[in-house]
Design an enzyme around this catalytic site. Structure first.
Site, short mmCIF file in Angstrom:
data_model
loop_
_atom_site.label_atom_id
_atom_site.label_comp_id
_atom_site.label_asym_id
_atom_site.label_seq_id
_atom_site.Cartn_x
_atom_site.Cartn_y
_atom_site.Cartn_z
N GLU A 14 13.30 3.74 1.59
CA GLU A 14 12.48 4.25 2.71
C GLU A 14 13.12 3.91 4.05
O GLU A 14 12.44 3.56 4.99
CB GLU A 14 11.06 3.66 2.61
N PHE A 52 0.85 -1.20 0.00
CA PHE A 52 0.00 0.00 0.00
C PHE A 52 0.88 1.24 0.00
O PHE A 52 1.74 1.42 0.87
CB PHE A 52 -0.91 0.01 1.23
N GLY A 53 0.67 2.11 -0.99
CA GLY A 53 1.41 3.38 -1.09
C GLY A 53 0.49 4.54 -0.78
O GLY A 53 -0.64 4.61 -1.30
N TYR A 54 0.97 5.46 0.06
CA TYR A 54 0.16 6.63 0.44
C TYR A 54 0.94 7.93 0.35
O TYR A 54 0.39 9.00 0.61
CB TYR A 54 -0.39 6.45 1.87
N GLY A 55 2.23 7.82 0.02
CA GLY A 55 3.07 9.01 -0.05
C GLY A 55 3.81 9.03 -1.38
O GLY A 55 3.18 8.94 -2.44
N SER A 56 5.13 9.09 -1.31
CA SER A 56 5.90 9.18 -2.56
C SER A 56 5.71 7.94 -3.44
O SER A 56 5.90 8.02 -4.66
CB SER A 56 7.38 9.40 -2.26
C1 BEZ Z 1 4.33 5.45 0.69
O1 BEZ Z 1 4.21 6.19 -0.27
O2 BEZ Z 1 3.54 4.55 0.89
C2 BEZ Z 1 5.44 5.61 1.61
C3 BEZ Z 1 5.45 6.71 2.40
C4 BEZ Z 1 6.51 6.87 3.27
C5 BEZ Z 1 7.52 5.94 3.32
C6 BEZ Z 1 7.47 4.84 2.54
C7 BEZ Z 1 6.42 4.66 1.67
#
Ligand code: BEZ
Length: 198
Positions: free
Chosen positions: A99, A24-28
């Site tokens: 990460e 699951f991705g929620y950021g970059s």
């Molecule tokens: C992400 O996009 O899911 C993510 C956010 C922060 C750190 C690693 C992955």
């Protein structure tokens, strides 16, 4: 806890060779997809909220002035929208390195956009990691982001890319969009020509 979580993640969460895993991705991960994947779907997770509360000294800031990037905060009833990628287990060698600044990889239930649920993994930085910055108002976070840069580029680009990616997905996130609004107001104020005297 050490800021560098590569060894912790690989020891705590070994993946069977050849296995495929939902991430699951929620950021970059939503907008910077520099890894191979087999499937990509809009998705969500329950009881987590996205917050710009994690420090970044390796991508969007420096050890002297860490940037602010997102992590997830446990919040009963909240839903965090993002993207799920089906990846080969080998992909985590790259992602655990990318990460590594405080994020632990944890198991999570993911709801895919067709309503089905799958078991997956997510990176979360908790308040126990040394890069943690914690809560601040959206205005303060925007001021911080406006003046910070790191090896991966300006902190503002991270915010603007994330906000655009969420908008492109048709999602809203009040916290992210308010920080974006505050940042754009700061930029406009800085670019406004000074009033002539008198
Ligand atoms: C992400 O996009 O899911 C993510 C956010 C922060 C750190 C690693 C992955």
């Amino acid at each position: 806890m050490s800021e560098n979580t590569i060894a912790l993640n690989q020891a705590a969460n070994p993946l069977a060779p050849g296995s495929n895993v939902w991430l699951f991705g929620y950021g970059s991960l939503i907008y910077k997809v520099d890894f191979p994947y087999l499937e990509r779907k809009r998705a969500s997770i329950e009881h987590w909220s996205r917050r710009f509360w994690q420090g970044s000294s390796d991508h969007r800031g420096t050890p002297e002035k860490p940037g602010r990037v997102v992590t997830l905060i446990a919040e009963a009833g909240a839903v965090c929208q993002g993207v799920a990628f089906l990846v080969s287990g080998d992909t985590f060698e790259h992602l655990d390195h990318r990460e590594k600044n405080g994020y632990l990889r944890l198991g999570i239930d993911i709801t895919l956009d067709d309503g089905s649920n799958v078991a997956g993994q997510v990176y979360i930085a908790s308040a126990q990691n040394r890069a943690w910055l914690g809560a601040a108002s959206e205005a303060d976070i925007a001021r911080h982001i406006a003046t910070t840069t790191g090896p991966s580029g300006p902190n503002r680009d991270y915010l603007l890319h994330l906000a655009k990616a969420l908008r492109d997905l048709g999602e809203t996130d009040a916290h992210v969009f308010e920080i974006e609004r505050q940042l754009l107001m700061l930029t406009m104020a800085a670019e406004r020509p000074a009033m002539p005297p008198g």
